[in-house]
Design a protein around this motif. Structure first.
Motif, PDB file in Angstrom:
ATOM      1  N   SER A   1      -7.084   5.282   1.373  1.00 46.35           N
ATOM      2  CA  SER A   1      -7.328   6.163   2.514  1.00 46.35           C
ATOM      3  C   SER A   1      -8.124   7.386   2.076  1.00 46.35           C
TER       4      SER A   1
ATOM      5  N   GLN B   1     -11.147   5.036   5.680  1.00 48.46           N
ATOM      6  CA  GLN B   1     -10.700   4.052   4.697  1.00 48.46           C
ATOM      7  C   GLN B   1     -11.896   3.518   3.917  1.00 48.46           C
TER       8      GLN B   1
ATOM      9  N   THR C   1       1.085   2.708  -5.360  1.00 50.68           N
ATOM     10  CA  THR C   1      -0.147   2.702  -4.575  1.00 50.68           C
ATOM     11  C   THR C   1      -1.115   1.635  -5.081  1.00 50.68           C
TER      12      THR C   1
ATOM     13  N   ALA D   1       0.124  -1.494  -3.372  1.00 52.44           N
ATOM     14  CA  ALA D   1      -0.090  -1.385  -1.923  1.00 52.44           C
ATOM     15  C   ALA D   1      -1.559  -1.496  -1.549  1.00 52.44           C
TER      16      ALA D   1
ATOM     17  N   GLU E   1      -2.161  -5.013  -0.715  1.00 54.56           N
ATOM     18  CA  GLU E   1      -1.262  -5.642   0.236  1.00 54.56           C
ATOM     19  C   GLU E   1      -1.336  -5.049   1.641  1.00 54.56           C
ATOM     20  N   GLY E   2      -2.148  -4.000   1.824  1.00 58.99           N
ATOM     21  CA  GLY E   2      -2.156  -3.304   3.096  1.00 58.99           C
ATOM     22  C   GLY E   2      -3.173  -3.791   4.102  1.00 58.99           C
TER      23      GLY E   2
END
Length: 289
Positions: free
Chosen positions: A225, A233, A271, A274, A277-278
């Protein structure tokens, strides 16, 4: 600056038609046309100082750490022992600032095409340009393609901190560039390249991944982000020369004390995981099939 109207800078570009991100301007600190691009540095009310190249925001003081840390530490921590690293681009110094923090890194080579970006970042963005001061770093002002052709099989990790895929930077998203990086890597090498955002052009992200897959055994797309980037993003193309290498799980996990000592504000093992996986379900299906 034509992009400043009534005290606001607006990032209007054909890469994201029908939308723009705007910053209220305190002061225009510098603007010029270098040999390669238009360079502007402005002071803003909400995001501190911002570096703008060819009308596109490259970084702002408020949120640059998210991008710099993730593009650096994801690939570094995917490698078991990243002693030698190459940075292509990154003229603001932010990636260099992060890469030299990693305790396993012994030598960092950086090649940046536009020396004026380096000079102006040292003057106006010292919190990022401090990366150039590390004794680990060797900076070359020149062409990244030519540099890698002359340095075959030398690097554990290659990080490409490029501008968006328009004009000269378009070549950094093609298969020929991924092939060149592969040759410049040592065995078990890792690469990480700025990969755009799926919100504005998912087909471009898919095509870049496909170019990379033709050269590398294991390829993945990670996100982070950054509020001042289009749609808030940005993505990274991460790849390994090793078949079925596990990129989502860091090989090196730092403790909280180590993260504090390195002054990391965003990156952690959590992080890292993630970032892969986000992805929304439909996006993951489109990119990976």
């Amino acid at each position: 600056m034509d992009a400043i109207q009534k005290g606001w800078f607006s990032e209007i570009n054909e890469l994201w038609p029908g939308q723009c991100f705007s910053l209220k301007v305190k002061e225009v600190l510098h603007e010029e046309r270098s040999e390669f691009q238009d360079i502007s540095i402005i002071s803003t009310f909400a995001h501190g100082r911002a570096l703008i190249l060819d009308g596109i925001i490259q970084c702002t003081e408020k949120d640059e750490f998210s991008y710099q840390e993730m593009i650096s530490f994801i690939p570094l921590c995917c490698h078991a022992n990243p002693e030698t690293c190459l940075i292509v681009g990154g003229g603001d110094g932010g990636v260099a600032r992060e890469v030299v923090k990693h305790p396993a890194v012994k030598k960092v080579y950086q090649v940046e095409i536009d020396g004026r970006v380096v000079e102006l970042s040292k003057k106006f963005l010292p919190n990022m340009a401090c990366g150039f001061d590390s004794p680990k770093l060797s900076l070359t002002i020149g062409d990244g393609f030519e540099f890698m052709k002359q340095h075959v099989g030398l690097f554990d990790v290659i990080i490409t901190d490029s501008s968006d895929p328009i004009g000269p930077a378009t070549s950094l998203f093609q298969e020929s560039y991924f092939a060149l990086m592969k040759k410049a890597l040592k065995p078990n090498g890792i690469i990480c390249s700025q990969g755009g955002t799926f919100w504005t052009d998912i087909d471009h992200v898919k095509s870049t991944l496909d170019h990379c897959r033709k050269q590398f055994s294991t390829v993945a797309y990670a996100i982070t982000s950054v509020p001042s980037y289009p749609c808030g993003q940005i993505g990274f193309i991460i790849a390994s020369t090793e078949d079925k290498d596990e990129l989502k799980t860091p090989k090196k996990v730092f403790s909280d004390d180590e993260l504090e000592l390195m002054n990391l504000k965003y990156y952690s093992a959590e992080t890292h995981r993630a970032a892969f996986e986000g992805l929304p379900r439909a996006t993951s299906k489109h990119l990976y099939g």
